[in-house]
Design a protein around this motif. Structure first.
Motif, mmCIF file in Angstrom:
data_model
loop_
_atom_site.group_PDB
_atom_site.id
_atom_site.type_symbol
_atom_site.label_atom_id
_atom_site.label_comp_id
_atom_site.label_asym_id
_atom_site.label_seq_id
_atom_site.Cartn_x
_atom_site.Cartn_y
_atom_site.Cartn_z
ATOM 1 N N ALA A 526 0.837 -1.213 0.000
ATOM 2 C CA ALA A 526 0.000 0.000 0.000
ATOM 3 C C ALA A 526 0.865 1.254 0.000
ATOM 4 O O ALA A 526 0.539 2.253 -0.647
ATOM 5 C CB ALA A 526 -0.921 -0.005 1.216
ATOM 6 N N LEU A 527 1.984 1.195 0.715
ATOM 7 C CA LEU A 527 2.865 2.367 0.766
ATOM 8 C C LEU A 527 3.745 2.473 -0.476
ATOM 9 O O LEU A 527 4.588 3.355 -0.571
ATOM 10 C CB LEU A 527 3.714 2.333 2.037
ATOM 11 N N ASN A 548 -11.268 9.325 -5.453
ATOM 12 C CA ASN A 548 -11.746 8.382 -4.439
ATOM 13 C C ASN A 548 -12.640 8.988 -3.360
ATOM 14 O O ASN A 548 -12.937 8.324 -2.389
ATOM 15 C CB ASN A 548 -10.557 7.656 -3.790
ATOM 16 N N ASP A 549 -13.082 10.214 -3.544
ATOM 17 C CA ASP A 549 -14.041 10.750 -2.577
ATOM 18 C C ASP A 549 -15.480 10.595 -3.055
ATOM 19 O O ASP A 549 -16.409 10.702 -2.264
ATOM 20 C CB ASP A 549 -13.723 12.208 -2.262
ATOM 21 N N ILE A 550 -15.643 10.375 -4.346
ATOM 22 C CA ILE A 550 -16.944 9.978 -4.882
ATOM 23 C C ILE A 550 -16.649 8.746 -5.718
ATOM 24 O O ILE A 550 -15.836 8.808 -6.639
ATOM 25 C CB ILE A 550 -17.570 11.074 -5.772
ATOM 26 N N VAL A 551 -17.264 7.615 -5.398
ATOM 27 C CA VAL A 551 -16.862 6.371 -6.067
ATOM 28 C C VAL A 551 -18.070 5.698 -6.713
ATOM 29 O O VAL A 551 -19.209 5.910 -6.293
ATOM 30 C CB VAL A 551 -16.181 5.395 -5.076
ATOM 31 N N LYS A 556 -17.846 -1.278 -4.458
ATOM 32 C CA LYS A 556 -17.743 -2.193 -3.311
ATOM 33 C C LYS A 556 -17.600 -3.646 -3.753
ATOM 34 O O LYS A 556 -17.172 -4.495 -2.971
ATOM 35 C CB LYS A 556 -18.952 -2.037 -2.398
ATOM 36 N N ASN A 557 -17.960 -3.938 -4.977
ATOM 37 C CA ASN A 557 -17.838 -5.316 -5.461
ATOM 38 C C ASN A 557 -16.442 -5.636 -5.987
ATOM 39 O O ASN A 557 -16.142 -6.780 -6.299
ATOM 40 C CB ASN A 557 -18.857 -5.574 -6.586
ATOM 41 N N ASN A 558 -15.628 -4.592 -6.109
ATOM 42 C CA ASN A 558 -14.277 -4.810 -6.619
ATOM 43 C C ASN A 558 -13.392 -5.404 -5.515
ATOM 44 O O ASN A 558 -13.514 -5.013 -4.350
ATOM 45 C CB ASN A 558 -13.696 -3.461 -7.081
ATOM 46 N N PRO A 559 -12.502 -6.335 -5.862
ATOM 47 C CA PRO A 559 -11.655 -6.919 -4.811
ATOM 48 C C PRO A 559 -10.706 -5.908 -4.155
ATOM 49 O O PRO A 559 -10.246 -6.157 -3.044
ATOM 50 C CB PRO A 559 -10.864 -7.997 -5.566
ATOM 51 N N GLU A 560 -10.441 -4.815 -4.826
ATOM 52 C CA GLU A 560 -9.592 -3.783 -4.216
ATOM 53 C C GLU A 560 -10.329 -2.438 -4.263
ATOM 54 O O GLU A 560 -9.971 -1.538 -5.044
ATOM 55 C CB GLU A 560 -8.268 -3.669 -4.960
ATOM 56 N N PRO A 561 -11.348 -2.283 -3.430
ATOM 57 C CA PRO A 561 -12.185 -1.076 -3.538
ATOM 58 C C PRO A 561 -11.417 0.219 -3.297
ATOM 59 O O PRO A 561 -11.771 1.257 -3.851
ATOM 60 C CB PRO A 561 -13.258 -1.300 -2.465
ATOM 61 N N ALA A 562 -10.357 0.165 -2.496
ATOM 62 C CA ALA A 562 -9.640 1.403 -2.168
ATOM 63 C C ALA A 562 -8.961 2.020 -3.380
ATOM 64 O O ALA A 562 -8.715 3.229 -3.404
ATOM 65 C CB ALA A 562 -8.595 1.131 -1.082
ATOM 66 N N LYS A 563 -8.673 1.214 -4.380
ATOM 67 C CA LYS A 563 -7.998 1.761 -5.560
ATOM 68 C C LYS A 563 -8.967 2.431 -6.526
ATOM 69 O O LYS A 563 -8.540 3.165 -7.410
ATOM 70 C CB LYS A 563 -7.221 0.659 -6.283
ATOM 71 N N VAL A 564 -10.245 2.194 -6.349
ATOM 72 C CA VAL A 564 -11.277 2.735 -7.248
ATOM 73 C C VAL A 564 -10.832 2.507 -8.700
ATOM 74 O O VAL A 564 -10.588 3.445 -9.471
ATOM 75 C CB VAL A 564 -11.580 4.211 -6.964
ATOM 76 N N LYS A 566 -12.136 1.542 -11.440
ATOM 77 C CA LYS A 566 -12.837 2.102 -12.597
ATOM 78 C C LYS A 566 -12.341 3.522 -12.887
ATOM 79 O O LYS A 566 -12.112 3.888 -14.039
ATOM 80 C CB LYS A 566 -14.356 2.119 -12.346
ATOM 81 N N HIS A 567 -12.145 4.297 -11.845
ATOM 82 C CA HIS A 567 -11.661 5.669 -12.054
ATOM 83 C C HIS A 567 -10.227 5.688 -12.560
ATOM 84 O O HIS A 567 -9.857 6.551 -13.364
ATOM 85 C CB HIS A 567 -11.772 6.471 -10.755
ATOM 86 N N VAL A 568 -9.416 4.771 -12.070
ATOM 87 C CA VAL A 568 -8.037 4.708 -12.577
ATOM 88 C C VAL A 568 -8.067 4.488 -14.095
ATOM 89 O O VAL A 568 -7.311 5.119 -14.848
ATOM 90 C CB VAL A 568 -7.236 3.591 -11.871
ATOM 91 N N GLY A 569 -8.973 3.640 -14.533
ATOM 92 C CA GLY A 569 -9.126 3.410 -15.973
ATOM 93 C C GLY A 569 -9.554 4.675 -16.707
ATOM 94 O O GLY A 569 -9.059 4.972 -17.805
ATOM 95 N N TRP A 570 -10.465 5.425 -16.097
ATOM 96 C CA TRP A 570 -10.901 6.674 -16.740
ATOM 97 C C TRP A 570 -9.737 7.671 -16.840
ATOM 98 O O TRP A 570 -9.612 8.383 -17.826
ATOM 99 C CB TRP A 570 -12.036 7.319 -15.936
ATOM 100 N N TYR A 571 -8.893 7.689 -15.783
ATOM 101 C CA TYR A 571 -7.741 8.613 -15.843
ATOM 102 C C TYR A 571 -6.773 8.209 -16.949
ATOM 103 O O TYR A 571 -6.192 9.063 -17.628
ATOM 104 C CB TYR A 571 -7.032 8.693 -14.483
ATOM 105 N N ALA A 572 -6.599 6.895 -17.134
ATOM 106 C CA ALA A 572 -5.741 6.452 -18.247
ATOM 107 C C ALA A 572 -6.353 6.890 -19.580
ATOM 108 O O ALA A 572 -5.643 7.354 -20.484
ATOM 109 C CB ALA A 572 -5.568 4.936 -18.190
ATOM 110 N N ASP A 573 -7.682 6.771 -19.694
ATOM 111 C CA ASP A 573 -8.363 7.221 -20.925
ATOM 112 C C ASP A 573 -8.195 8.738 -21.110
ATOM 113 O O ASP A 573 -8.006 9.218 -22.237
ATOM 114 C CB ASP A 573 -9.860 6.889 -20.852
ATOM 115 N N PHE A 574 -8.311 9.458 -20.023
ATOM 116 C CA PHE A 574 -8.157 10.921 -20.045
ATOM 117 C C PHE A 574 -6.757 11.280 -20.570
ATOM 118 O O PHE A 574 -6.599 12.114 -21.471
ATOM 119 C CB PHE A 574 -8.374 11.427 -18.604
ATOM 120 N N PHE A 575 -5.755 10.604 -20.026
ATOM 121 C CA PHE A 575 -4.378 10.886 -20.429
ATOM 122 C C PHE A 575 -4.176 10.556 -21.913
ATOM 123 O O PHE A 575 -3.578 11.332 -22.664
ATOM 124 C CB PHE A 575 -3.397 10.082 -19.572
ATOM 125 N N SER A 576 -4.719 9.419 -22.324
ATOM 126 C CA SER A 576 -4.583 9.014 -23.728
ATOM 127 C C SER A 576 -5.263 10.028 -24.640
ATOM 128 O O SER A 576 -4.721 10.403 -25.690
ATOM 129 C CB SER A 576 -5.226 7.644 -23.952
#
Lengths: 712, 65
Positions: A526-527, A548-551, A556-564, A566-576
């Motif tokens: 995590a660190l 991660n303040d609005i998710v 909650k169904n994701n095995p790693e909810p803290a990483k959010v 879906k949003h990480v994917g959107w940020y990759a799309d944004f960057f692309s």
């Protein structure tokens, strides 16, 4: 206030470098020794490796300072950047600036992330990043005019001293008919007289027809700015649309922007309601989880905290759109209109207070035993107007108050002031003194690390006790969370590159409440991941709150909810979509990792960046005093018995405190080992040769710094 | 009936936040709920009773500052 006077001393016209795929590929350097205005290209290899934002800032600083440079040397450089994604209207949190300098508090690079329109306006005026070095011998204002394509330097007289009025005056001066075209960066008298001065970044609030501002708070960048005699840096630019940032794929950009903004509009009202209460919802939540700093981080909750949280501020905040960037759906930058201060130069006048946010409420409220929403507003107002970081002010005053109550200092040292917890008028007086550079306030304004030395040397205070209770690490004051029951967050603070600020990692709930990371390996992972991902926002010119303040509702169904994820994917799309560089989620981590390790080595270059500097005061780890121990006695007794298998039946409270301390301090050192290994660092906390080669930052000057520190 | 994240759920006497969450899938992430607009955090879940006709929102993982 008479007529302001701006005398032009230098002016150049320039051919604007149009933005292409989020970049202008140019930097602007203002040298205040010579008043030279220099425009430089940014090479592709630098762009590929440092991405933008904080990456560009650090690279320019690295090349301008040497290992002996002090914060007030001319070589020290204030850099302000945006980032390739910064300035995208409508994308939530899409308009941040990232500011860096060598910190007066830490002696190492500090970075701060701030809203307002300056970063985008500067970029659209032709510059990905500006660097300000040298020192002026007269007060100076710098204008970057992207409408006229000119850069001008002015010597100035008769300007207002404080940021509140100065931002307004300069905004109207530089575009009276269209003030929305102007953003102003200012410090203030507090920045001039303390080591934790902040910078205010303005924007024109079209709805309220007034100037607003947000703060680049941490580490005293405002102090460096004021020391260079810069009164303001002004950017002027016209209308902005999505096309202004010249995205590679406008259709894809519109799609991901619409998706993220729509989700926030739909879910924020059901979740944290940040568009209504900002971050003040955290006050009751932290209080209930024993994580709200009370009385210099001694305790984690207080019954009176209910009068300083969202329940109160929701009704005080002025209604209206509060985005610190155009079209932001989070719109959390709330404020209070027609506030009438009861002290200081604005006493009895009506002012607009930008804030408070959670950090200010906790640091300048509960941490000082001040459970009064109006006093917190007044502290907020004056800290901003004077250019003072509310976090360092709150944490420093908390330390002072505990020293006072513990008789380490007395009224003989404070100028006759009772500085017991809850002394709200005297807390305000200290802040006014900081702005004037007078009295005991001028000592408090040096920050906790220097106060500890002064109190011990000049006042005979107990150095060991102050080391335990002084909430600073690396010289920077802690931000406002209790970490005693979260080993991971102790590392989140202690291992943060710039010092204990939560923008690298905020793991308290994952660790303490949910126990999602029970092992040292879990914590180390995590660190690694969270600081890397959070760093990415600072490379790109973004705010992290929409991540991660609005998710998503299905998060909650994701095995790693803290990483959010879906949003990480959107940020990759944004960057692309903006840069045209095909990017997946994992690429975001590798972008950050290079810059993150470079910053660690920059610390090393400045004489820090090793294991000994990753320490935290024991107050952040466990109970320093018997009073603290007894406040959570069952919890601590149970730990000694169940976790550490100790027989405590015959132990005194003092012995229990000592036993717990030994165990917890050992754990913190084991955590360091695990994190260093995960990050590819030596056990002294230095990136290995293999790591810098893997990340492509094995520049000769980097290898030279490593070699000097025994890594080759 | 109570409403939990816009879904209707049968209310029962002596229902607490903790007992409600035990009946829901994937609720281990939940450390804060909002009941009729007021926030309740996990240390209070076991002792906080839910009234009939309450409107409840499960807040996402608390993300900090």
């Amino acid at each position: 206030m008479g007529q302001i006077h701006l005398k032009e001393i230098k002016s150049i016209s320039y051919e604007k470098s149009e933005v292409k795929k989020g970049y202008t590929d140019q930097s602007l350097r203002i040298n205040l020794d010579s008043n030279d205005i220099i425009i430089n290209p940014i090479e592709d290899k630098i762009k590929d490796k440092f991405i933008g934002g904080k990456g560009y800032d650090l690279w320019l600083m690295w090349n301008n300072v040497n290992g002996d440079t002090k914060w007030n040397d001319p070589e020290n450089t204030v850099c302000i950047s945006s980032g390739p994604l910064g300035g995208t209207p409508g994308y939530p949190g899409g308009g941040k600036s990232i500011v860096t300098a060598i910190s007066p508090l830490t002696g190492a690079p500090i970075d701060s992330n701030v809203g307002g329109y300056f970063g985008p306006y500067k970029k659209f005026s032709g510059f990905d990043v500006i660097q300000i070095d040298g020192k002026s011998n007269k007060d100076i204002v710098i204008l970057i005019d992207g409408i006229e394509n000119t850069i001008k330097l002015f010597n100035v007289k008769n300007l207002p001293e404080d940021s509140y009025e100065l931002s307004d005056v300069l905004t109207r001066h530089f575009d009276e008919t269209k003030p929305v075209n102007v953003s102003v960066v200012t410090a203030g008298p507090g920045a001039e007289h303390t080591y934790f001065g902040c910078l205010n970044f303005s924007w024109w609030d079209a709805g309220r027809k007034m100037v607003r501002y947000k703060q680049a708070g941490r580490g005293g960048i405002g102090t460096v700015f004021a020391n260079k005699k810069v009164k303001a840096v002004v950017a002027r630019y016209g209308a902005v649309s999505m096309k202004t940032n010249s995205p590679a794929d406008l259709t894809a950009l519109k799609a991901v922007t619409k998706t993220h903004a729509k989700e926030i509009h739909t879910l924020d009202p059901k979740q944290n309601r940040m568009a209504v209460v900002g971050t003040t919802h955290l006050v009751p939540i932290m209080n209930d989880h024993d994580c709200l700093p009370v009385h210099n981080f001694k305790f984690g909750s207080h019954p009176e905290s209910k009068v300083i949280g969202e329940e109160v501020y929701e009704h005080i905040f002025d209604k209206g759109f509060d985005g610190c960037w155009k079209g932001c759906a989070v719109a959390c930058a709330h404020g209070v209109k027609d506030f009438s201060p009861f002290t200081g130069p604005y006493r009895g006048k009506k002012v607009f207070v930008d804030g408070p946010e959670y950090e200010t409420v906790a640091g300048c409220g509960s941490n000082l035993g001040i459970f009064d929403a109006q006093t917190i507003l007044e502290i907020n107002f004056y800290c901003d107007a004077y250019g003072l970081d509310t976090i360092s002010v709150g944490t420093s005053l908390g330390f002072v108050m505990e020293c006072f109550e513990n008789h380490q200092i007395t009224i003989d040292h404070t100028g006759g002031m009772d500085l017991s917890f809850g002394s709200r008028f005297n807390a305000l007086e200290i802040i006014h003194q900081m702005a004037r550079g007078e009295g005991f306030g001028s000592i408090v304004g040096k920050g906790i690390r220097k106060m500890k030395a002064i109190f011990a040397k000049d006042f005979g205070a107990n150095a060991a006790f102050m080391q335990d209770i002084g909430m600073e690490s690396k010289g920077l004051e802690f931000s406002e969370y209790i970490t005693k029951e979260s080993l991971a967050q102790q590392g989140g603070y202690g291992l943060a590159l710039k010092g204990p600020q939560h923008d690298e990692a905020w793991l308290i709930f994952l660790d303490m409440v949910h126990n999602f990371m029970p092992t040292f390996a879990n914590k180390a992972e995590a660190l690694h991941w969270f600081p890397m991902f959070r760093t990415w926002f600072a490379l790109c010119g973004l705010c992290k709150l929409p991540w991660n303040d609005i998710v998503p509702e299905d998060n909650k169904n994701n095995p790693e909810p803290a990483k959010v994820v879906k949003h990480v994917g959107w940020y990759a799309d944004f960057f692309s979509a903006v840069t045209g560089r095909k990017t997946g989620p994992e690429d975001l981590i590798s972008m950050s990792e290079a810059v993150y390790n470079f910053q660690r080595i920059f610390n090393l270059k400045m004489g820090y960046g090793t294991r000994e500097h990753d320490t935290v005061p024991y107050r952040a780890v466990g109970p320093v005093t018997v009073e603290e121990y007894k406040s959570r006695q069952k919890r601590y007794d149970d730990q000694l018995i169940e976790k550490y298998n100790l027989d405590i039946s015959d132990m005194t409270s003092e012995e229990k405190v000592a036993s717990l301390r030994q165990k917890r301090e050992e754990q913190y050192e084991v955590l360091k080992d695990a994190v260093y290994e995960r990050r590819g660092w030596t056990q002294n906390g230095i990136p290995t040769i293999e790591t810098v080669k893997r990340l492509g930052i094995d520049f000769p000057e980097v290898l030279e710094v490593l070699k000097k520190n025994g890594v080759e | 009936m109570i409403e939990v994240d816009e879904k209707q759920i049968e209310w029962s006497e002596n229902m607490t936040i903790a007992s409600l969450l035990e009946t829901l899938d994937n609720s281990e992430f939940c450390s804060v709920v909002r009941i009729n607009g007021k926030l309740f955090s996990s240390p209070l879940f076991a002792e906080t009773m839910i009234s009939d006709n309450s409107k409840i929102q499960l807040l996402p993982l608390v993300a900090g500052g």
